[in-house]
Enzyme design. Structure first.
Site, PDB file in Angstrom:
ATOM      1  CE  LYS A  88      36.215  -5.993  12.479  1.00  0.00           C
ATOM      2  NZ  LYS A  88      36.377  -7.200  11.667  1.00  0.00           N
TER       3      LYS A  88
ATOM      4  CB  THR B   9      34.100  -4.480  15.760  1.00  0.00           C
ATOM      5  OG1 THR B   9      34.870  -5.606  15.336  1.00  0.00           O
ATOM      6  CG2 THR B   9      33.888  -3.540  14.585  1.00  0.00           C
TER       7      THR B   9
ATOM      8  CE  LYS C 288      29.381  -4.833  16.945  1.00  0.00           C
ATOM      9  NZ  LYS C 288      30.831  -4.939  16.910  1.00  0.00           N
TER      10      LYS C 288
HETATM   11  P1  NAP Z   1      29.699 -12.986  20.668  1.00  0.00           P
HETATM   12  O1  NAP Z   1      29.937 -14.410  20.392  1.00  0.00           O
HETATM   13  O2  NAP Z   1      28.320 -12.448  20.609  1.00  0.00           O
HETATM   14  O3  NAP Z   1      30.346 -12.626  22.090  1.00  0.00           O
HETATM   15  C1  NAP Z   1      30.156 -11.369  22.659  1.00  0.00           C
HETATM   16  C2  NAP Z   1      30.873 -11.291  24.005  1.00  0.00           C
HETATM   17  O4  NAP Z   1      30.559  -9.997  24.603  1.00  0.00           O
HETATM   18  C3  NAP Z   1      30.416 -12.357  24.999  1.00  0.00           C
HETATM   19  O5  NAP Z   1      31.500 -12.677  25.832  1.00  0.00           O
HETATM   20  C4  NAP Z   1      29.318 -11.615  25.766  1.00  0.00           C
HETATM   21  O6  NAP Z   1      29.092 -12.149  27.038  1.00  0.00           O
HETATM   22  C5  NAP Z   1      29.963 -10.252  25.878  1.00  0.00           C
HETATM   23  N1  NAP Z   1      28.996  -9.192  26.191  1.00  0.00           N
HETATM   24  C6  NAP Z   1      27.967  -8.759  25.404  1.00  0.00           C
HETATM   25  N2  NAP Z   1      27.307  -7.756  26.020  1.00  0.00           N
HETATM   26  C7  NAP Z   1      27.915  -7.580  27.225  1.00  0.00           C
HETATM   27  C8  NAP Z   1      27.713  -6.683  28.309  1.00  0.00           C
HETATM   28  N3  NAP Z   1      26.736  -5.752  28.282  1.00  0.00           N
HETATM   29  N4  NAP Z   1      28.528  -6.783  29.389  1.00  0.00           N
HETATM   30  C9  NAP Z   1      29.507  -7.708  29.417  1.00  0.00           C
HETATM   31  N5  NAP Z   1      29.783  -8.563  28.421  1.00  0.00           N
HETATM   32  C10 NAP Z   1      28.986  -8.496  27.329  1.00  0.00           C
HETATM   33  O7  NAP Z   1      30.544 -12.051  19.665  1.00  0.00           O
HETATM   34  P2  NAP Z   1      31.874 -12.408  18.838  1.00  0.00           P
HETATM   35  O8  NAP Z   1      31.461 -12.953  17.513  1.00  0.00           O
HETATM   36  O9  NAP Z   1      32.830 -13.153  19.706  1.00  0.00           O
HETATM   37  O10 NAP Z   1      32.408 -10.919  18.564  1.00  0.00           O
HETATM   38  C11 NAP Z   1      33.114 -10.196  19.566  1.00  0.00           C
HETATM   39  C12 NAP Z   1      33.633  -8.893  18.929  1.00  0.00           C
HETATM   40  O11 NAP Z   1      34.495  -9.218  17.830  1.00  0.00           O
HETATM   41  C13 NAP Z   1      32.511  -8.027  18.342  1.00  0.00           C
HETATM   42  O12 NAP Z   1      32.850  -6.670  18.506  1.00  0.00           O
HETATM   43  C14 NAP Z   1      32.499  -8.410  16.882  1.00  0.00           C
HETATM   44  O13 NAP Z   1      31.974  -7.381  16.069  1.00  0.00           O
HETATM   45  C15 NAP Z   1      33.975  -8.640  16.636  1.00  0.00           C
HETATM   46  N6  NAP Z   1      34.284  -9.562  15.532  1.00  0.00           N
HETATM   47  C16 NAP Z   1      33.580 -10.715  15.361  1.00  0.00           C
HETATM   48  C17 NAP Z   1      33.903 -11.539  14.314  1.00  0.00           C
HETATM   49  C18 NAP Z   1      33.161 -12.824  14.042  1.00  0.00           C
HETATM   50  O14 NAP Z   1      33.296 -13.316  12.909  1.00  0.00           O
HETATM   51  N7  NAP Z   1      32.424 -13.395  14.984  1.00  0.00           N
HETATM   52  C19 NAP Z   1      34.943 -11.211  13.449  1.00  0.00           C
HETATM   53  C20 NAP Z   1      35.663 -10.053  13.665  1.00  0.00           C
HETATM   54  C21 NAP Z   1      35.329  -9.216  14.723  1.00  0.00           C
HETATM   55  P3  NAP Z   1      27.968 -13.325  27.247  1.00  0.00           P
HETATM   56  O15 NAP Z   1      28.677 -14.612  26.914  1.00  0.00           O
HETATM   57  O16 NAP Z   1      27.583 -13.191  28.647  1.00  0.00           O
HETATM   58  O17 NAP Z   1      26.833 -13.018  26.282  1.00  0.00           O
END
Ligand code: NAP
Length: 295
Positions: free
Chosen positions: A171, A96, A239
């Site tokens: 989104k 996103t 965010k």
């Molecule tokens: P998350 O669990 O916080 O995972 C974030 C990922 O991004 C991890 O692999 C993290 O690596 C990586 N990352 C963060 N900063 C980084 C950097 N500077 N360089 C390289 N890698 C980095 O988040 P998530 O819930 O999976 O969400 C991922 C995306 O999907 C986001 O954009 C979120 O808004 C979107 N989304 C989430 C949901 C939900 O319900 N969770 C639903 C729809 C959309 P590390 O493991 O090393 O921290």
């Protein structure tokens, strides 16, 4: 069968990789924190040391990262995806993020002969784990059709929204609704608590009315149990609220209610609840109200 590289094994990425492995795809995985790759390597995925290495042999490159800064680092940064790609590959970004960043990615990939889709997802931890996401994609339609069989292994539905940036735009449109619904649920449940209504009775009514919502059902049930286990981190919702504000500003779209909701989310993050579920924004409203919603 396509060879796939998947980068970003967060809450969403892990569920998606699990489903791609179940579907039998050959997968290379990369994550900033390498240990999160371990369970998938045990199941046959190939680890990569850098994003550039991860994408070298892939037909299709998928990534789902936290935010714009993560995409900057992983795509454009040193040893990033752009350093490893070759013509004919397809890159699909499920993060996103701002639509403007999708446009910049599309141009950078095009210069390398690589096709690009922005294809963020609706749904959360459970939908990612059970291949029940709702995917909204932007880019060339024929490229969307080409990768659709892969996206269908992750999702309940897939939607082609138009050219580059249109998936990312959709989104943000959808997350404006998600934030509004969470805020509305919080305000309503607090009013109900002050009125002496039983919160479970309130949820029973919300479940059947013509204004029902799966968010009211799912988050409502967790709220009355005081369960804020992270499916979608509150810090990521802040965010997204910031992205919506910037996007709306660029388009001169009025979003007065979203501005108020962003303040509530900010307050909740400042209280130290950023790692909790997005529904923890309701705790900021409870603070103002001097009541807690619980069964
Ligand atoms: P998350 O669990 O916080 O995972 C974030 C990922 O991004 C991890 O692999 C993290 O690596 C990586 N990352 C963060 N900063 C980084 C950097 N500077 N360089 C390289 N890698 C980095 O988040 P998530 O819930 O999976 O969400 C991922 C995306 O999907 C986001 O954009 C979120 O808004 C979107 N989304 C989430 C949901 C939900 O319900 N969770 C639903 C729809 C959309 P590390 O493991 O090393 O921290």
């Amino acid at each position: 069968m396509d060879k796939i590289a998947f980068l970003g094994l967060g809450i969403m990425g892990r569920g998606m990789v699990d489903n791609l492995l179940k579907a039998g795809y050959a997968l290379t995985v990369w994550n900033r924190t390498a240990r999160k790759c371990a369970p998938f390597i045990k199941r046959g995925a190939t680890p990569a040391a850098t994003p550039a290495e991860a994408v070298q042999d892939a037909d299709v490159i998928l990534y789902c990262l936290a935010d714009d800064a993560a995409v900057e680092a992983v795509v454009f940064g040193p040893q990033g995806i752009l350093e490893g790609v070759r013509p004919g590959q397809i890159a699909v970004n499920m993060t996103t993020q701002l639509p403007a960043l999708s446009l910049r990615e599309a141009a950078a990939y095009k210069a390398k002969g690589v096709h690009f889709l922005d294809a963020p997802v609706f749904g959360s931890k459970n939908e990612a784990a059970h291949a029940g996401l709702w995917i909204v994609a932007g880019g060339e339609r024929r490229i969307f059709q080409r990768v659709k069989p892969i996206l269908e292994k992750l999702s309940a539905t897939t939607h082609y929204m138009g050219g580059h940036g249109k998936g990312a735009s959709m989104k943000l449109v959808g997350n404006l609704i998600v934030a509004s619904q969470l805020h509305a649920l919080g305000e309503a449940m607090i009013l109900a608590a002050k009125a002496g209504l039983n919160p479970r009775d309130v949820l029973d009514v919300l479940h059947v009315t013509d204004f029902k919502s799966p968010i009211f059902d799912g988050v409502g049930a967790m709220l009355v149990e005081r369960n804020f286990e992270t499916h979608f981190a509150l810090k990521l919702m802040l965010k997204d609220a910031n992205l919506i504000a910037r996007f709306a500003e660029q388009l001169r779209a009025p979003t007065p209610a979203s501005a108020v909701i962003r303040e509530t989310i900010k307050t909740a993050v400042n209280q130290g609840w950023g790692e909790e579920n997005a529904s923890a924004l309701i705790k900021a409203l409870e603070m103002q109200a001097g009541v807690e919603v619980k069964a």
